[in-house]
Design a protein around this motif. Structure first.
Motif, PDB file in Angstrom:
ATOM      1  N   GLU A 217       0.856  -1.181   0.000  1.00  0.00           N
ATOM      2  CA  GLU A 217       0.000   0.000   0.000  1.00  0.00           C
ATOM      3  C   GLU A 217       0.897   1.238   0.000  1.00  0.00           C
ATOM      4  O   GLU A 217       2.092   1.154   0.325  1.00  0.00           O
ATOM      5  CB  GLU A 217      -0.938  -0.036   1.201  1.00  0.00           C
ATOM      6  CG  GLU A 217      -1.924  -1.200   1.119  1.00  0.00           C
ATOM      7  CD  GLU A 217      -3.031  -1.139   2.151  1.00  0.00           C
ATOM      8  OE1 GLU A 217      -3.258  -0.041   2.733  1.00  0.00           O
ATOM      9  OE2 GLU A 217      -3.686  -2.180   2.381  1.00  0.00           O
ATOM     10  N   PRO A 218       0.352   2.387  -0.383  1.00  0.00           N
ATOM     11  CA  PRO A 218       1.204   3.575  -0.583  1.00  0.00           C
ATOM     12  C   PRO A 218       2.086   3.937   0.609  1.00  0.00           C
ATOM     13  O   PRO A 218       3.250   4.333   0.424  1.00  0.00           O
ATOM     14  CB  PRO A 218       0.181   4.679  -0.879  1.00  0.00           C
ATOM     15  CG  PRO A 218      -0.974   3.957  -1.485  1.00  0.00           C
ATOM     16  CD  PRO A 218      -1.042   2.643  -0.785  1.00  0.00           C
ATOM     17  N   GLN A 219       1.563   3.789   1.817  1.00  0.00           N
ATOM     18  CA  GLN A 219       2.344   4.179   2.991  1.00  0.00           C
ATOM     19  C   GLN A 219       3.542   3.262   3.225  1.00  0.00           C
ATOM     20  O   GLN A 219       4.431   3.592   4.035  1.00  0.00           O
ATOM     21  CB  GLN A 219       1.461   4.214   4.239  1.00  0.00           C
ATOM     22  CG  GLN A 219       0.902   2.873   4.683  1.00  0.00           C
ATOM     23  CD  GLN A 219      -0.421   2.527   4.013  1.00  0.00           C
ATOM     24  OE1 GLN A 219      -0.769   3.134   2.990  1.00  0.00           O
ATOM     25  NE2 GLN A 219      -1.156   1.587   4.591  1.00  0.00           N
ATOM     26  N   GLU A 220       3.600   2.139   2.519  1.00  0.00           N
ATOM     27  CA  GLU A 220       4.731   1.220   2.659  1.00  0.00           C
ATOM     28  C   GLU A 220       5.859   1.527   1.671  1.00  0.00           C
ATOM     29  O   GLU A 220       6.882   0.839   1.673  1.00  0.00           O
ATOM     30  CB  GLU A 220       4.252  -0.221   2.477  1.00  0.00           C
ATOM     31  CG  GLU A 220       3.259  -0.664   3.535  1.00  0.00           C
ATOM     32  CD  GLU A 220       2.693  -2.043   3.265  1.00  0.00           C
ATOM     33  OE1 GLU A 220       3.008  -2.974   4.026  1.00  0.00           O
ATOM     34  OE2 GLU A 220       1.930  -2.193   2.277  1.00  0.00           O
ATOM     35  N   PHE A 222       8.383   4.617  -0.156  1.00  0.00           N
ATOM     36  CA  PHE A 222       8.875   5.986  -0.046  1.00  0.00           C
ATOM     37  C   PHE A 222      10.044   6.168  -1.008  1.00  0.00           C
ATOM     38  O   PHE A 222      10.686   5.195  -1.440  1.00  0.00           O
ATOM     39  CB  PHE A 222       9.299   6.311   1.389  1.00  0.00           C
ATOM     40  CG  PHE A 222      10.536   5.587   1.858  1.00  0.00           C
ATOM     41  CD1 PHE A 222      11.796   6.188   1.788  1.00  0.00           C
ATOM     42  CD2 PHE A 222      10.448   4.302   2.382  1.00  0.00           C
ATOM     43  CE1 PHE A 222      12.941   5.525   2.213  1.00  0.00           C
ATOM     44  CE2 PHE A 222      11.589   3.627   2.820  1.00  0.00           C
ATOM     45  CZ  PHE A 222      12.839   4.240   2.734  1.00  0.00           C
ATOM     46  N   TYR A 230      10.755   0.025  -0.307  1.00  0.00           N
ATOM     47  CA  TYR A 230       9.638  -0.630   0.381  1.00  0.00           C
ATOM     48  C   TYR A 230      10.003  -0.819   1.843  1.00  0.00           C
ATOM     49  O   TYR A 230      11.088  -1.332   2.157  1.00  0.00           O
ATOM     50  CB  TYR A 230       9.354  -1.983  -0.273  1.00  0.00           C
ATOM     51  CG  TYR A 230       8.419  -2.888   0.504  1.00  0.00           C
ATOM     52  CD1 TYR A 230       7.069  -2.573   0.637  1.00  0.00           C
ATOM     53  CD2 TYR A 230       8.895  -4.060   1.109  1.00  0.00           C
ATOM     54  CE1 TYR A 230       6.208  -3.399   1.351  1.00  0.00           C
ATOM     55  CE2 TYR A 230       8.040  -4.897   1.823  1.00  0.00           C
ATOM     56  CZ  TYR A 230       6.700  -4.558   1.939  1.00  0.00           C
ATOM     57  OH  TYR A 230       5.850  -5.376   2.649  1.00  0.00           O
ATOM     58  N   ARG A 231       9.080  -0.392   2.733  1.00  0.00           N
ATOM     59  CA  ARG A 231       9.269  -0.608   4.172  1.00  0.00           C
ATOM     60  C   ARG A 231       8.664  -1.966   4.527  1.00  0.00           C
ATOM     61  O   ARG A 231       7.447  -2.132   4.527  1.00  0.00           O
ATOM     62  CB  ARG A 231       8.543   0.463   4.982  1.00  0.00           C
ATOM     63  CG  ARG A 231       9.060   1.862   4.820  1.00  0.00           C
ATOM     64  CD  ARG A 231       8.328   2.792   5.795  1.00  0.00           C
ATOM     65  NE  ARG A 231       8.763   4.177   5.659  1.00  0.00           N
ATOM     66  CZ  ARG A 231       8.120   5.094   4.945  1.00  0.00           C
ATOM     67  NH1 ARG A 231       7.024   4.751   4.278  1.00  0.00           N
ATOM     68  NH2 ARG A 231       8.573   6.334   4.873  1.00  0.00           N
ATOM     69  N   ASN A 236      14.219  -1.588   4.979  1.00  0.00           N
ATOM     70  CA  ASN A 236      13.963  -0.868   3.737  1.00  0.00           C
ATOM     71  C   ASN A 236      14.644  -1.585   2.572  1.00  0.00           C
ATOM     72  O   ASN A 236      15.841  -1.853   2.622  1.00  0.00           O
ATOM     73  CB  ASN A 236      14.467   0.567   3.839  1.00  0.00           C
ATOM     74  CG  ASN A 236      13.748   1.347   4.917  1.00  0.00           C
ATOM     75  OD1 ASN A 236      12.618   1.019   5.271  1.00  0.00           O
ATOM     76  ND2 ASN A 236      14.395   2.381   5.443  1.00  0.00           N
ATOM     77  N   ASP A 252       1.220  10.411  -7.662  1.00  0.00           N
ATOM     78  CA  ASP A 252       2.257  11.170  -6.954  1.00  0.00           C
ATOM     79  C   ASP A 252       1.691  12.548  -6.647  1.00  0.00           C
ATOM     80  O   ASP A 252       1.513  13.378  -7.550  1.00  0.00           O
ATOM     81  CB  ASP A 252       3.503  11.289  -7.845  1.00  0.00           C
ATOM     82  CG  ASP A 252       4.643  12.062  -7.187  1.00  0.00           C
ATOM     83  OD1 ASP A 252       4.406  12.743  -6.173  1.00  0.00           O
ATOM     84  OD2 ASP A 252       5.778  11.986  -7.698  1.00  0.00           O
ATOM     85  N   LEU A 261      -4.260  11.028  -1.343  1.00  0.00           N
ATOM     86  CA  LEU A 261      -3.799  10.368  -0.122  1.00  0.00           C
ATOM     87  C   LEU A 261      -3.323   8.951  -0.390  1.00  0.00           C
ATOM     88  O   LEU A 261      -2.907   8.251   0.533  1.00  0.00           O
ATOM     89  CB  LEU A 261      -4.934  10.336   0.914  1.00  0.00           C
ATOM     90  CG  LEU A 261      -5.477  11.700   1.349  1.00  0.00           C
ATOM     91  CD1 LEU A 261      -6.628  11.515   2.344  1.00  0.00           C
ATOM     92  CD2 LEU A 261      -4.379  12.563   1.954  1.00  0.00           C
ATOM     93  N   ILE A 262      -3.390   8.525  -1.650  1.00  0.00           N
ATOM     94  CA  ILE A 262      -3.017   7.146  -1.976  1.00  0.00           C
ATOM     95  C   ILE A 262      -1.819   7.086  -2.911  1.00  0.00           C
ATOM     96  O   ILE A 262      -1.475   6.015  -3.413  1.00  0.00           O
ATOM     97  CB  ILE A 262      -4.208   6.380  -2.595  1.00  0.00           C
ATOM     98  CG1 ILE A 262      -4.730   7.097  -3.848  1.00  0.00           C
ATOM     99  CG2 ILE A 262      -5.317   6.179  -1.581  1.00  0.00           C
ATOM    100  CD1 ILE A 262      -5.796   6.313  -4.602  1.00  0.00           C
ATOM    101  N   VAL A 264       2.398   8.088  -3.914  1.00  0.00           N
ATOM    102  CA  VAL A 264       3.723   7.997  -3.310  1.00  0.00           C
ATOM    103  C   VAL A 264       4.488   9.267  -3.687  1.00  0.00           C
ATOM    104  O   VAL A 264       4.840   9.454  -4.859  1.00  0.00           O
ATOM    105  CB  VAL A 264       4.486   6.754  -3.809  1.00  0.00           C
ATOM    106  CG1 VAL A 264       5.872   6.690  -3.180  1.00  0.00           C
ATOM    107  CG2 VAL A 264       3.692   5.480  -3.523  1.00  0.00           C
TER     108      VAL A 264
END
Length: 442
Positions: A217-220, A222, A230-231, A236, A252, A261-262, A264
């Motif tokens: 998902e986007p929050q994973e 950066f 990928y976190r 990382n 973006d 909000l979705i 990167v």
């Protein structure tokens, strides 16, 4: 080719069980209405569409040819723009497309491929004659449905699949993995999903499993120093290819919609630097605009120096004065399509309108000619379909999946969608349609 009756007899009795399993596995599609997500089972019909090997061989050649031309167009329209300079596609038409993104100018994606996974929608007319209705080059969905449905059918009736001479479709995940590996710049293969509230979330999870990719998902994700990471549980990790399952405008927030909000942040900077492959490339809407569709046969001749193998449905562009005159005179017999709409929305059959509504539509076309195309009604075939305990004829199309990596390949299967309403030619899931497996004979 086996007779179709035994296929009906051996598979029909399992239809309720298969649909129960599909529901259990979450094989659904989502519809947003009045701000609410409504999930529905995508109804499955166990009577397959059967395509003869000789017919498929021609479709395969024509589909690969078409996608190669579309990839060449995307490279050109975001690069040298030679097709515009040579007057094949009018400049003001090409760049007026809502799918054309100036932010993608001058970017050459890894491997030079823009549309890695293309969904080409076709219908079958008389005498094995097929017509392309639409090219989907952004985030075409649907490959997972025939995959999982055939797997369930195989479990219910293994004997049919041992004896029927059909091409195996179970390698789609491997084909997808090869495409991702081909353009991977070094790192993980990731499928980027906006999350479980997306209409195609089932497909995101299923394809990640089949392709051996990380579902993120986007929050994973950066970006740091123009590289995508990928976190995960292992810390990382660098990402080399991301199969994004969200629209360009949300990809973006620092490049497109700031309120996304979705997305990167800075994904486009990593992509522009050539440090990650984005599948499919941002900006592909410049080539799958319903108006640009009109020019695809010309693209085949222009870029490949070949005659198009597949036909478009007869199409008119009100953008051109002669076509506008024809549309105004024959609107009551044509299909009018809004080029910005998708999923079966924005499609109007002139014959279905009352005279005053038809005149209103014609006036709108005159005011906004770039917004519409018009097509002759293609009398495409009905397929036998099992509905409410009876076998009845229903209109059906085919979404073929073309994968472009080291070479352009057509998956020997596809998503056959059918209308559940008698007489309706709108087959989209968002309009209440169902789906079938597609059997390509050896």
């Amino acid at each position: 080719m086996p007779s179709e009756a035994p296929v009906y007899e051996s598979l029909l009795s399992h239809t309720p069980k298969i649909n129960q399993q599909l529901a259990r596995y979450g094989v659904k599609f989502g519809l947003y209405k009045n701000g609410q997500l409504n999930e529905r089972l995508f109804p499955f019909d166990a009577i397959p569409r059967v395509i003869k090997s000789s017919v498929w061989a021609e479709l395969e050649q024509g589909l690969a040819q078409r996608v190669d031309a579309l990839n060449a167009y995307l490279a050109d329209i975001y690069g040298e723009k030679q097709i515009v300079r040579d007057g094949i596609v009018p400049e003001d038409f090409a760049f007026a497309s809502s799918g054309y993104l100036p932010q993608c100018e001058g970017i050459t994606p890894p491997g030079g491929i823009y549309s890695h996974i293309s969904g080409i929608d076709l219908v079958e007319g008389e005498n094995d004659e097929w017509f392309v209705l639409e090219d989907n080059l952004r985030i075409p969905s649907g490959a997972s449905y025939p995959l999982v449905a055939r797997g369930l059918c195989r479990r219910c009736d293994a004997e049919t699949f041992r004896t029927a001479p059909l091409r195996d479709n179970r390698d789609y995940g491997e084909r997808l993995r090869r495409v991702m590996d081909h353009v991977n710049t070094g790192g993980l293969n990731v499928i980027l999903t906006p999350g479980r509230f997306n209409a195609a979330y089932f497909e995101h999870t299923y394809l990640a499993e089949k392709a051996g990719a990380v579902l993120a998902e986007p929050q994973e994700l950066f970006v740091e120093n123009e590289r995508l990471y990928y976190r995960g549980g292992a810390g990382n990790q660098l990402v080399g290819a991301v199969y994004r399952r969200l629209s360009d405008e949300f990809l973006d927030p620092l490049c497109f919609r700031a309120d996304s909000l979705i997305g990167v942040p800075n994904l486009m900077s990593a992509y522009r630097a050539g440090n990650v492959a984005v599948i499919n490339a941002p900006g592909n809407g410049a080539a799958d605009d319903k108006g640009i569709y009109y020019f695809v046969p010309k693209m085949v001749e222009y870029y490949l120096n070949e005659k198009p193998i597949l036909k478009n449905a007869p199409t008119y562009l009100p953008f051109y004065p002669d076509d506008m005159a024809y549309v105004m005179e024959h609107a009551d017999t044509l299909v009018i399509k809004d080029v910005a709409e998708a999923g079966g929305y924005g499609v109007v059959f002139g014959s279905s309108l009352e005279p005053d509504k038809l005149e209103d539509l014609k006036a709108l076309i005159r005011r906004e000619p770039r917004r519409f195309i018009a097509q002759e009604v293609v009398d495409f075939l009905c397929l036998p379909t099992y509905i409410d305990g009876q076998i009845v004829p229903r209109k059906a199309d085919l979404r073929a999946f073309v994968l472009s990596g080291e070479k352009t390949e057509v998956w020997p299967s596809g998503l056959t969608r059918y209308s559940r309403e008698e007489g309706s030619a709108i087959v989209n899931s968002s309009q209440g349609g169902g789906f079938k497996d597609t059997w390509v004979l050896q």
